[in-house]
Design a protein around this motif. Structure first.
Motif, PDB file in Angstrom:
ATOM      1  N   LEU A 128      21.304  -8.298  10.652  1.00  0.00           N
ATOM      2  CA  LEU A 128      21.231  -9.700  10.844  1.00  0.00           C
ATOM      3  C   LEU A 128      20.098 -10.090   9.676  1.00  0.00           C
ATOM      4  N   LYS A 129      20.103  -9.285   8.801  1.00  0.00           N
ATOM      5  CA  LYS A 129      18.899  -9.569   7.530  1.00  0.00           C
ATOM      6  C   LYS A 129      19.890  -9.345   6.505  1.00  0.00           C
ATOM      7  N   ARG A 130      19.385 -10.192   5.247  1.00  0.00           N
ATOM      8  CA  ARG A 130      19.910  -9.731   3.984  1.00  0.00           C
ATOM      9  C   ARG A 130      19.029  -8.684   3.360  1.00  0.00           C
ATOM     10  N   PRO A 131      19.561  -8.164   2.261  1.00  0.00           N
ATOM     11  CA  PRO A 131      18.625  -7.023   1.647  1.00  0.00           C
ATOM     12  C   PRO A 131      17.334  -8.014   1.129  1.00  0.00           C
ATOM     13  N   VAL A 132      16.031  -7.277   1.134  1.00  0.00           N
ATOM     14  CA  VAL A 132      14.838  -8.051   0.614  1.00  0.00           C
ATOM     15  C   VAL A 132      14.256  -7.500  -0.307  1.00  0.00           C
ATOM     16  N   VAL A 133      13.422  -8.037  -1.267  1.00  0.00           N
ATOM     17  CA  VAL A 133      12.839  -7.567  -2.248  1.00  0.00           C
ATOM     18  C   VAL A 133      11.380  -8.177  -1.899  1.00  0.00           C
ATOM     19  N   TYR A 134      10.178  -7.395  -1.592  1.00  0.00           N
ATOM     20  CA  TYR A 134       8.940  -7.946  -1.836  1.00  0.00           C
ATOM     21  C   TYR A 134       8.419  -7.717  -3.466  1.00  0.00           C
ATOM     22  N   ALA A 135       7.816  -8.824  -3.989  1.00  0.00           N
ATOM     23  CA  ALA A 135       7.280  -9.008  -5.076  1.00  0.00           C
ATOM     24  C   ALA A 135       5.877  -9.130  -4.977  1.00  0.00           C
ATOM     25  N   TYR A 136       5.279  -8.137  -5.559  1.00  0.00           N
ATOM     26  CA  TYR A 136       3.631  -8.263  -5.771  1.00  0.00           C
ATOM     27  C   TYR A 136       2.909  -8.533  -7.067  1.00  0.00           C
ATOM     28  N   ASN A 137       3.775  -8.581  -7.990  1.00  0.00           N
ATOM     29  CA  ASN A 137       3.456  -8.756  -9.327  1.00  0.00           C
ATOM     30  C   ASN A 137       3.690 -10.137  -9.849  1.00  0.00           C
ATOM     31  N   PRO A 138       2.386 -10.864 -10.428  1.00  0.00           N
ATOM     32  CA  PRO A 138       2.642 -12.388 -10.875  1.00  0.00           C
ATOM     33  C   PRO A 138       3.761 -12.385 -11.783  1.00  0.00           C
ATOM     34  N   ARG A 192      22.410 -10.762  -7.349  1.00  0.00           N
ATOM     35  CA  ARG A 192      22.806 -11.863  -6.834  1.00  0.00           C
ATOM     36  C   ARG A 192      22.783 -11.734  -5.274  1.00  0.00           C
ATOM     37  N   GLY A 193      22.204 -12.834  -4.393  1.00  0.00           N
ATOM     38  CA  GLY A 193      22.449 -12.832  -2.867  1.00  0.00           C
ATOM     39  C   GLY A 193      20.993 -12.091  -2.175  1.00  0.00           C
ATOM     40  N   VAL A 194      20.238 -11.426  -3.236  1.00  0.00           N
ATOM     41  CA  VAL A 194      19.278 -10.737  -2.310  1.00  0.00           C
ATOM     42  C   VAL A 194      18.092 -11.800  -2.329  1.00  0.00           C
ATOM     43  N   ASP A 195      17.317 -11.669  -1.095  1.00  0.00           N
ATOM     44  CA  ASP A 195      15.993 -12.629  -0.836  1.00  0.00           C
ATOM     45  C   ASP A 195      14.795 -11.773  -1.394  1.00  0.00           C
ATOM     46  N   VAL A 196      14.046 -12.539  -2.111  1.00  0.00           N
ATOM     47  CA  VAL A 196      12.717 -12.175  -2.758  1.00  0.00           C
ATOM     48  C   VAL A 196      11.654 -12.693  -2.168  1.00  0.00           C
ATOM     49  N   GLY A 244       0.679  -1.312   0.006  1.00  0.00           N
ATOM     50  CA  GLY A 244       0.113  -0.053  -0.040  1.00  0.00           C
ATOM     51  C   GLY A 244       0.831   1.308   0.105  1.00  0.00           C
ATOM     52  N   ARG A 245       2.024   1.349   0.687  1.00  0.00           N
ATOM     53  CA  ARG A 245       2.897   2.428   0.724  1.00  0.00           C
ATOM     54  C   ARG A 245       3.731   2.696  -0.269  1.00  0.00           C
ATOM     55  N   TYR A 246       4.425   1.495  -1.067  1.00  0.00           N
ATOM     56  CA  TYR A 246       5.637   1.607  -2.037  1.00  0.00           C
ATOM     57  C   TYR A 246       5.224   1.140  -3.300  1.00  0.00           C
ATOM     58  N   GLY A 247       4.142   0.044  -3.337  1.00  0.00           N
ATOM     59  CA  GLY A 247       3.652  -0.326  -4.646  1.00  0.00           C
ATOM     60  C   GLY A 247       4.217  -1.840  -5.110  1.00  0.00           C
ATOM     61  N   ASP A 248       4.323  -2.375  -6.210  1.00  0.00           N
ATOM     62  CA  ASP A 248       4.313  -3.715  -6.432  1.00  0.00           C
ATOM     63  C   ASP A 248       5.853  -4.165  -6.351  1.00  0.00           C
ATOM     64  N   ILE A 249       6.551  -3.397  -6.033  1.00  0.00           N
ATOM     65  CA  ILE A 249       8.089  -3.991  -6.123  1.00  0.00           C
ATOM     66  C   ILE A 249       8.655  -3.130  -4.793  1.00  0.00           C
ATOM     67  N   VAL A 250       9.380  -3.390  -3.739  1.00  0.00           N
ATOM     68  CA  VAL A 250       9.772  -2.932  -2.517  1.00  0.00           C
ATOM     69  C   VAL A 250      11.032  -3.372  -2.189  1.00  0.00           C
ATOM     70  N   ARG A 251      12.002  -2.503  -1.712  1.00  0.00           N
ATOM     71  CA  ARG A 251      13.236  -3.006  -1.282  1.00  0.00           C
ATOM     72  C   ARG A 251      13.458  -2.670  -0.004  1.00  0.00           C
ATOM     73  N   VAL A 252      14.000  -3.449   0.959  1.00  0.00           N
ATOM     74  CA  VAL A 252      14.116  -3.198   2.106  1.00  0.00           C
ATOM     75  C   VAL A 252      15.594  -3.806   2.676  1.00  0.00           C
ATOM     76  N   GLU A 253      16.471  -2.699   3.005  1.00  0.00           N
ATOM     77  CA  GLU A 253      17.914  -3.043   3.340  1.00  0.00           C
ATOM     78  C   GLU A 253      18.161  -2.357   4.551  1.00  0.00           C
ATOM     79  N   HIS A 254      19.232  -2.576   5.028  1.00  0.00           N
ATOM     80  CA  HIS A 254      19.969  -2.107   6.172  1.00  0.00           C
ATOM     81  C   HIS A 254      19.136  -2.456   7.743  1.00  0.00           C
ATOM     82  N   VAL A 255      18.847  -3.857   7.679  1.00  0.00           N
ATOM     83  CA  VAL A 255      18.310  -4.289   8.632  1.00  0.00           C
ATOM     84  C   VAL A 255      19.372  -5.241   9.178  1.00  0.00           C
TER      85      VAL A 255
END
Length: 535
Positions: free
Chosen positions: A94-104, A418-422, A81-92
């Motif tokens: 103990l966590k890898r960079p993460v991409v949230y994918a909302y597009n089939p 490479r190495g990013v979690d989706v 709702g805030r960022y759209g169909d593709i979202v990047r979250v970094e700099h947490v």
């Protein structure tokens, strides 16, 4: 127990890296494609911007963090709702960079380009338990749930044929049906004077699920449906331990936790619970193996071997069969019961759909006591549609995850290195009007072909709905889980009219489930009523 100590002083983070150093190796990166060269850099992808020093950590911490009070399902919706169909979250931390994918389309691309050995990740605590803490038990065979890379591919090849062939699952319809009929009889004993199930009915469903999966995994009955099962009985201890496991993994793997560096209370609870499941399961697995040895090759020559027998016969190492049986026991308790209760809830809240299902079942089972067969279930298209629609609205797992193992993956026009979690955000997609018309309504008909072979509503993208995953890492127990759910649901609706007062609340831990007490009200149907009016 000595296993609670970090073995040989090896920190969990280092041990995990060592355990995965060979199994998670990626194929060599291909040449950069034209699509990659045209795509926007990863740094320009929408998402929360990190603050100096604290990064994005504060967003997940109370009281000010915008996601701190949300569970996983709510977080998925809030991110989109805030960022759209593709979202990047970094700099947490103990966590890898993460991409949230909302597009089939992006989800399809991730699955299509995941390579010969998909890297799922997501359960490092269980991986550490099997590969380090209890390595003397598992001896390098950690199973298909947690292994990665070439190690996973080899393990999956060894279990695919016995687990994934349709005939393997069909072999169990009759014993699964007997368990279901016993459970439906028990529901009459459990209901109160108003016809309601007890507040702990979820625990009763877990007993049914454990009893059903034991028929498949162990060729045996555990006695889960006995009256007044003691709290210290083996079945109840296994169920209680499974609940602790899922809660602990949520705290260790999905939230911020220092368990990789220091022993935490959640880690100690996880080890104790996993030890309980392992020790009880191994007693029954050992008995099953001895029974199979005593029978000799009689069933092998007849072609009527069970899953456990097929696994033992087709693998030189008996530990392959043992770990697969253990995984089935571990993973098959709460997940199947959750899917069943979710479907039953939506049928209770949608009496027209329930009535339509009853008419189908009455036509296929004129005598409510006749055995259910695999062929009968295949003819019950609306039954399967009801389960699919319930899991669309409230999937048991709200996302899937893959780790990018190639360099040229482009999602929604952005480079994903490479190495990013989706995070493949299925829950947000299946509840979106963009992909499903009247998305908030329970409409099983959307999954049923009409008389002309078409569908009554426009079809969603084929990668918008994947309750059991996709590709080589699709749920290995999918066929057995579906049979268990379909059989018990058919028995319930064929015999009872089901109601539920009020609206259920939901929660998301490692699974998405009803948080309210499952106080379903059941009323026996009149056997002579051909139109399905309840008694």
């Amino acid at each position: 127990m000595s296993g609670l100590l970090r073995q040989r002083g090896c920190p969990p983070a280092l041990a995990l890296r060592r355990a995965r150093s060979t199994s998670a190796a990626a194929p060599a990166a291909p040449q950069q494609s034209a699509e990659w060269l045209r795509a926007a850099p990863f740094s320009q992808m929408p998402g929360p911007r990190p603050l100096p020093l604290v990064g994005n950590l504060w967003r997940f911490l109370p009281p000010l963090g915008e996601f701190s009070r949300l569970d996983l399902a709510e977080t998925l919706l809030a991110m989109r709702g805030r960022y759209g169909d593709i979202v990047r979250v970094e700099h947490v931390p103990l966590k890898r960079p993460v991409v949230y994918a909302y597009n089939p389309e992006d989800i399809q691309k991730v699955f299509r380009q995941e390579g010969p050995w998909p890297v799922r990740g997501g359960v490092p605590s269980l991986c550490y338990y099997r590969s380090v803490t209890r390595r003397d038990w598992f001896q390098g065979n950690v199973g298909v749930i947690v292994s990665e890379g070439e190690e996973w591919l080899e393990a999956r090849r060894k279990v695919n044929r016995p687990m994934m062939q349709p005939r393997s699952a069909k072999h169990y319809v009759a014993p699964i049906d007997r368990v279901a009929q016993e459970f439906v009889d028990r529901m009459l004993e459990l209901r109160d004077e108003d016809g309601k199930m007890p507040p702990d009915f979820k625990n009763e469903l877990n007993k049914w699920s454990l009893e059903s999966i034991s028929v498949v995994a162990l060729d045996a009955r555990l006695g889960c449906l006995e009256k007044a099962l003691p709290a210290d009985s083996e079945p109840q201890r296994m169920i209680d331990a499974a609940m602790v496991v899922f809660d602990s993994m949520m705290r260790l793997d999905m939230r911020l936790s220092p368990w990789r560096y220091v022993t935490t209370p959640a880690w100690r609870r996880l080890v104790t619970a996993l030890d309980c499941i392992y020790e009880i399961s191994m007693r029954h697995i050992s008995r099953a193996v001895e029974r199979i040895k005593a029978r000799g090759d009689q069933r092998e020559s007849s072609g009527e071997m069970s899953v456990l027998e097929r696994l033992l016969v087709s693998n030189d190492d008996p530990r392959v069969a043992i770990v697969m049986a253990l995984d089935m026991m571990f993973a098959g308790i709460d997940t199947t019961a959750t899917a069943l209760s979710t479907t039953l809830y939506f049928l209770a809240k949608n009496p027209e759909a329930q009535q339509k299902l009853y008419r189908e079942l009455r036509a296929k089972l004129p005598d409510s006591g006749q055995p259910l067969t695999a062929e009968t279930l295949e003819d019950c298209g609306f039954l399967r549609a009801c389960v699919k629609e319930a899991l669309r609205l409230r999937p048991v797992t709200v996302f899937n995850m893959r780790r990018v193992m190639v360099d040229d993956l482009v999602l929604s026009g952005f480079r994903v290195p490479r190495g990013v979690d989706v995070i493949l955000s299925h829950f947000a997609i299946t509840n979106s009007e963009q992909h499903f018309a009247e998305a908030s309504r329970f409409v099983p008909e959307r999954w049923v072909k009409d008389a002309l072979g078409g569908f009554p509503a426009r079809q969603a993208h084929p990668f918008a709905y994947l309750p059991f995953g996709f590709g080589p890492r699709m749920c290995v127990g999918k066929r057995f889980a579906e049979f268990e759910i379909h059989v018990l649901l058919a028995r319930m609706i064929r015999r009872f009219h089901v109601e539920f007062e009020g609206e259920a609340s939901w929660k998301t831990t490692m699974m998405h489930m009803i948080a309210s007490p499952l106080t379903f009200k059941i009323t026996e149907r009149c056997p002579a009523d051909s139109h399905g009016a309840r008694a």
